[in-house]
Design an enzyme around this catalytic site. Structure first.
Site, PDB file in Angstrom:
ATOM      1  CG  ASN A 144       0.067  64.232 -22.156  1.00 12.06           C
ATOM      2  OD1 ASN A 144       0.949  63.433 -21.866  1.00 12.06           O
ATOM      3  ND2 ASN A 144      -0.536  64.981 -21.226  1.00 12.06           N
ATOM      4  CG  ASP A 202       3.110  66.046 -13.036  1.00 12.16           C
ATOM      5  OD1 ASP A 202       3.211  66.856 -13.978  1.00 12.16           O
ATOM      6  OD2 ASP A 202       2.143  66.042 -12.256  1.00 12.16           O
TER       7      ASP A 202
HETATM    8  C1  FPP Z   1       4.452  66.203 -17.281  1.00 11.16           C
HETATM    9  O1  FPP Z   1       4.959  67.479 -17.033  1.00 11.16           O
HETATM   10  C2  FPP Z   1       5.217  65.529 -18.283  1.00 11.16           C
HETATM   11  C3  FPP Z   1       4.732  65.184 -19.519  1.00 11.16           C
HETATM   12  C4  FPP Z   1       3.384  65.494 -19.968  1.00 11.16           C
HETATM   13  C5  FPP Z   1       5.497  64.457 -20.468  1.00 11.16           C
HETATM   14  C6  FPP Z   1       6.774  63.838 -19.986  1.00 11.16           C
HETATM   15  C7  FPP Z   1       7.716  63.993 -21.074  1.00 11.16           C
HETATM   16  C8  FPP Z   1       9.042  64.028 -20.962  1.00 11.16           C
HETATM   17  C9  FPP Z   1       9.773  63.785 -19.726  1.00 11.16           C
HETATM   18  C10 FPP Z   1       9.874  64.333 -22.151  1.00 11.16           C
HETATM   19  C11 FPP Z   1       9.643  63.414 -23.314  1.00 11.16           C
HETATM   20  C12 FPP Z   1       9.927  62.005 -22.996  1.00 11.16           C
HETATM   21  C13 FPP Z   1      10.712  61.184 -23.709  1.00 11.16           C
HETATM   22  C14 FPP Z   1      10.818  59.767 -23.325  1.00 11.16           C
HETATM   23  C15 FPP Z   1      11.480  61.641 -24.875  1.00 11.16           C
HETATM   24  P1  FPP Z   1       3.933  68.683 -17.145  1.00 11.16           P
HETATM   25  O2  FPP Z   1       4.191  69.362 -18.443  1.00 11.16           O
HETATM   26  O3  FPP Z   1       2.532  68.218 -16.961  1.00 11.16           O
HETATM   27  O4  FPP Z   1       4.395  69.553 -15.940  1.00 11.16           O
HETATM   28  P2  FPP Z   1       3.489  70.570 -15.123  1.00 11.16           P
HETATM   29  O5  FPP Z   1       2.434  69.748 -14.421  1.00 11.16           O
HETATM   30  O6  FPP Z   1       4.459  71.178 -14.174  1.00 11.16           O
HETATM   31  O7  FPP Z   1       2.915  71.553 -16.101  1.00 11.16           O
END
Ligand code: FPP
Length: 252
Positions: free
Chosen positions: A67, A19
């Site tokens: 998501n 996250d």
């Molecule tokens: C949360 O950060 C992360 C995600 C929703 C997705 C995680 C994805 C990756 C690390 C990249 C893709 C993965 C692979 C394996 C290719 P957020 O966007 O919710 O962060 P925030 O809470 O700060 O907005």
């Protein structure tokens, strides 16, 4: 699980809620997708860091069932990143003997991603020392619904007996049937939630919350989480005394 497994200081299965990509980007005035792009770099480094530290199974929450509700360009960007990642990593997985697995409703992912996943899983299926599990289109509640449906079908087909229902039987219908339960669940970015992630499998897991944003998460951060885990006493519902080895008898 009916019996407490033997304690080890290194968690055999680490699961991570990655996250903070969006906040990492925002802090730098960059688009959210740039945060995800940097997040993919951390996926790479963490995959190998975990193995170096003695972990056997690493599960990463890469895309949840919720998501899909994000803006369309972010969802599309995440799918493109996943494609890019899988194409690039195949050679590395084979070279470094990493088995890839997924959990989640992967059949609802774009066809191009599904094909890459199938090919990578097939190409790495003989590696048994280290497994990377990507949770994709994953949510614990949909997992339970899928498992209940499959279990009910097995009962209707006479393959399972309703009267013999038990956790051991039912858990064979979860996506994680052939995986050990997570020992340690880490969430980055300072949030303290489990967000529909491995709710049943983490029943006895230890949790570690770190303020570090996922793109900044390093091997040292992972090592710190593991060191913290090593200090804890896992009791699996027993008492401390029950877990201590019985004292050797005087006559021995
Ligand atoms: C949360 O950060 C992360 C995600 C929703 C997705 C995680 C994805 C990756 C690390 C990249 C893709 C993965 C692979 C394996 C290719 P957020 O966007 O919710 O962060 P925030 O809470 O700060 O907005």
């Amino acid at each position: 699980m009916s019996q407490a497994p033997a304690p080890t200081t290194v968690p055999q299965h680490v699961a991570i809620i990655m996250d903070g990509n969006g906040r990492w980007a925002k802090q730098r005035g960059l688009p959210r997708l740039e945060g995800h792009r940097r997040g993919v770099e951390t996926v790479r480094t963490t995959t190998f860091a975990a193995r170096d530290l003695g972990v056997k199974v690493l599960t990463l929450y890469a895309f949840s069932v919720e998501n899909w509700k994000r803006p369309q360009d972010e969802v599309g960007g995440l799918m493109s990143l996943l494609e890019f990642y899988l194409k690039k990593e195949l050679k590395t997985f084979i070279r470094d003997r990493v088995r890839l697995r997924t959990i989640g409703r992967t059949e609802e992912l774009p066809a191009s991603v599904q094909k890459l996943l199938r090919d990578t899983i097939e190409a790495t299926k003989e590696f048994h020392d280290y497994t990377l599990v990507l949770a994709l289109n994953y949510g614990s509640r949909t997992e339970v619904v899928d498992a209940a449906r499959a279990y009910a079908a097995a009962v209707a087909a006479g393959q399972e007996k309703l009267n013999d229902s038990s956790w051991d039987t039912f858990s064979r219908y979860l996506y994680t049937a052939d995986l050990p339960e997570p020992d340690l669940v880490i969430r980055t970015s300072g949030e303290s939630r489990v967000s529909n992630f491995l709710l049943l499998q983490a029943a006895y897991a230890e949790f570690f919350f770190t303020p570090v944003l996922w793109p900044d998460f390093t091997k040292a951060d992972l090592a710190a989480a593991i060191a913290d885990y090593a200090k804890r006493e896992r009791r699996f519902g027993l008492t401390s005394e029950q877990l201590k080895p019985a004292p050797a008898s005087a006559s021995q």
